[in-house]
Design a protein around this motif. Structure first.
Motif, short mmCIF file in Angstrom:
data_model
loop_
_atom_site.label_atom_id
_atom_site.label_comp_id
_atom_site.label_asym_id
_atom_site.label_seq_id
_atom_site.Cartn_x
_atom_site.Cartn_y
_atom_site.Cartn_z
N PRO A 198 6.60 -6.45 -4.77
CA PRO A 198 5.26 -6.15 -4.25
C PRO A 198 4.23 -6.21 -5.38
CG PRO A 198 6.86 -4.44 -3.66
CD PRO A 198 7.51 -5.30 -4.69
N ALA A 199 2.97 -6.21 -5.01
CA ALA A 199 1.92 -6.14 -6.02
C ALA A 199 2.12 -4.88 -6.86
CB ALA A 199 0.55 -6.13 -5.36
N PRO A 200 2.08 -4.98 -8.19
CA PRO A 200 2.30 -3.80 -9.02
C PRO A 200 1.30 -2.69 -8.73
CG PRO A 200 2.41 -5.80 -10.35
CD PRO A 200 1.89 -6.20 -8.99
N SER A 201 1.75 -1.46 -8.84
CA SER A 201 0.88 -0.31 -8.65
C SER A 201 -0.10 -0.21 -9.82
CB SER A 201 1.72 0.96 -8.57
OG SER A 201 0.94 2.11 -8.79
N PRO A 202 -1.33 0.21 -9.57
CA PRO A 202 -2.28 0.43 -10.68
C PRO A 202 -1.78 1.48 -11.66
CG PRO A 202 -3.43 0.40 -8.57
CD PRO A 202 -1.97 0.42 -8.25
N GLY A 203 -0.85 2.35 -11.21
CA GLY A 203 -0.33 3.37 -12.10
C GLY A 203 0.77 2.89 -13.02
N ALA A 204 1.25 1.68 -12.81
CA ALA A 204 2.33 1.14 -13.65
C ALA A 204 1.75 0.61 -14.96
CB ALA A 204 3.06 0.02 -12.92
#
Length: 341
Positions: A198-204
């Motif tokens: 999936p699209a990476p989380s902004p928190g990663a």
């Protein structure tokens, strides 16, 4: 059975320090006899208030310390193979945190070395097999109440990942628990892996593929999916739902306190695995110590550690190359029978 089992703990980091505390204050019939860590100051700190244990910078040296009759390996995974083989050479029972060995080839060398001994010495730290919820789910499945299991849905979330965490480690470190749990719960081997991105989380952190969605196929036609999300930001959550021919069952919702006040209610979410699985770790180490004092090894073994590494290795290939990757396991040595399934 009257003498305490002297345990050498290899590694005094987050996990090792917790096991040192557990052996000293929770587990009966065992004591900390030695601790090894390249950072000897950290080892001394983990032993604060505990008498009679020696400190070593070298892991193998700790195995030869006075009073050592068993080994608990909580060092970084690349050091596990050497420590396991050294323990085997001394005939010492071992509890080794997962992954047993990160790469399948190294894990197979451990299996072959133990098979040559003709007896089991290693238990691998898949502590979910000792969690009350997982045990209830296993009993339900084995009893046939739900019929043939068709699907297993798993969730594995962490607040945040350590600085050194890589995209591959989501599979070979985090999802390795689901790999073993699926094999154990279903009594089936995992035969293929597909990792979706999936699209990476902004928190990663930059460059970390988080979350990941992992799909496993089994040798009896079941499907297992795992949502691995190690930077969710809000808590540590592990859930597992089995869907069978005649019903479903889910675990993982019941942990944490619910506080009800005027205007609403709030449920606590554990912040890490040492909180969520504290009881499972206690049961795991107690069962291992009890068995070791009787000259036995129970629980997940070296074959289970190898199978988890082989499946995880296929998963990392799928992550990197895309698509479905088959899992190839070596022939199972007679020593292990069907105990890992």
């Amino acid at each position: 059975m009257g003498e305490l089992l002297g345990v050498a703990v290899l590694g005094a980091g987050h996990m090792g320090a917790d096991h040192i505390r557990r052996l000293d204050g929770v587990v009966s019939g065992a004591r900390v006899a030695a601790v090894a860590d390249p950072d000897t100051a950290r080892a001394q700190e983990a032993l604060a208030g505990i008498d009679g244990a020696s400190v070593h910078a070298d892991a193998v040296a700790a195995l030869d310390a006075p009073g050592v009759g068993a080994v608990l390996i909580a060092s970084p995974a690349p050091a596990h193979e050497e420590a396991l083989l050294a323990a085997f050479a001394r005939g010492l029972p071992v509890l080794c945190e997962k992954p047993m060995v990160p790469d399948a080839a190294g894990a197979l060398r451990v299996v072959e070395a133990e098979a040559r001994l003709g007896r089991r010495l290693a238990q691998i730290g898949f502590m979910r097999r000792y969690d009350a919820g997982y045990l209830r789910l296993k009993t339900l499945l084995d009893g046939g109440r739900l019929g043939r299991p068709l699907m297993l849905h798993c969730t594995h979330r962490n607040v945040s990942s350590p600085p050194h965490f890589t995209s591959a480690m989501l599979i070979d470190s985090s999802v390795s628990h689901e790999i073993d749990a699926a094999r154990w719960l279903l009594g089936q081997e995992l035969t293929a892996v597909t990792v979706l991105r999936p699209a990476p989380s902004p928190g990663a952190p930059p460059g970390l593929q988080d979350p990941q969605f992992v799909v496993f196929e089994t040798d009896r036609g079941a499907l297992v999916d795992v949502e691995a999300f190690v930077n969710c930001g809000f808590g540590y959550q592990v859930r597992c739902e089995v869907v069978g021919e005649r019903g479903s069952a889910r675990i993982g919702d019941e942990h944490g306190m619910v506080v009800t006040e005027r205007g609403g209610a709030c449920a606590e979410v554990p912040l890490d695995y040492l909180v969520r699985f504290a009881d499972a770790y206690d049961r795991e180490v107690q069962a291992w110590a009890d068995a070791a004092r009787r000259g036995r090894v129970t629980g997940p073994g070296a074959w289970d550690g190898y199978a988890a590494s082989a499946v995880a290795e296929a998963g990392v290939r799928s992550l990197e190359d895309g698509g479905r990757v088959p899992v190839a396991l070596a022939p199972r040595p007679a020593l292990y029978g069907e105990s890992g399934r």
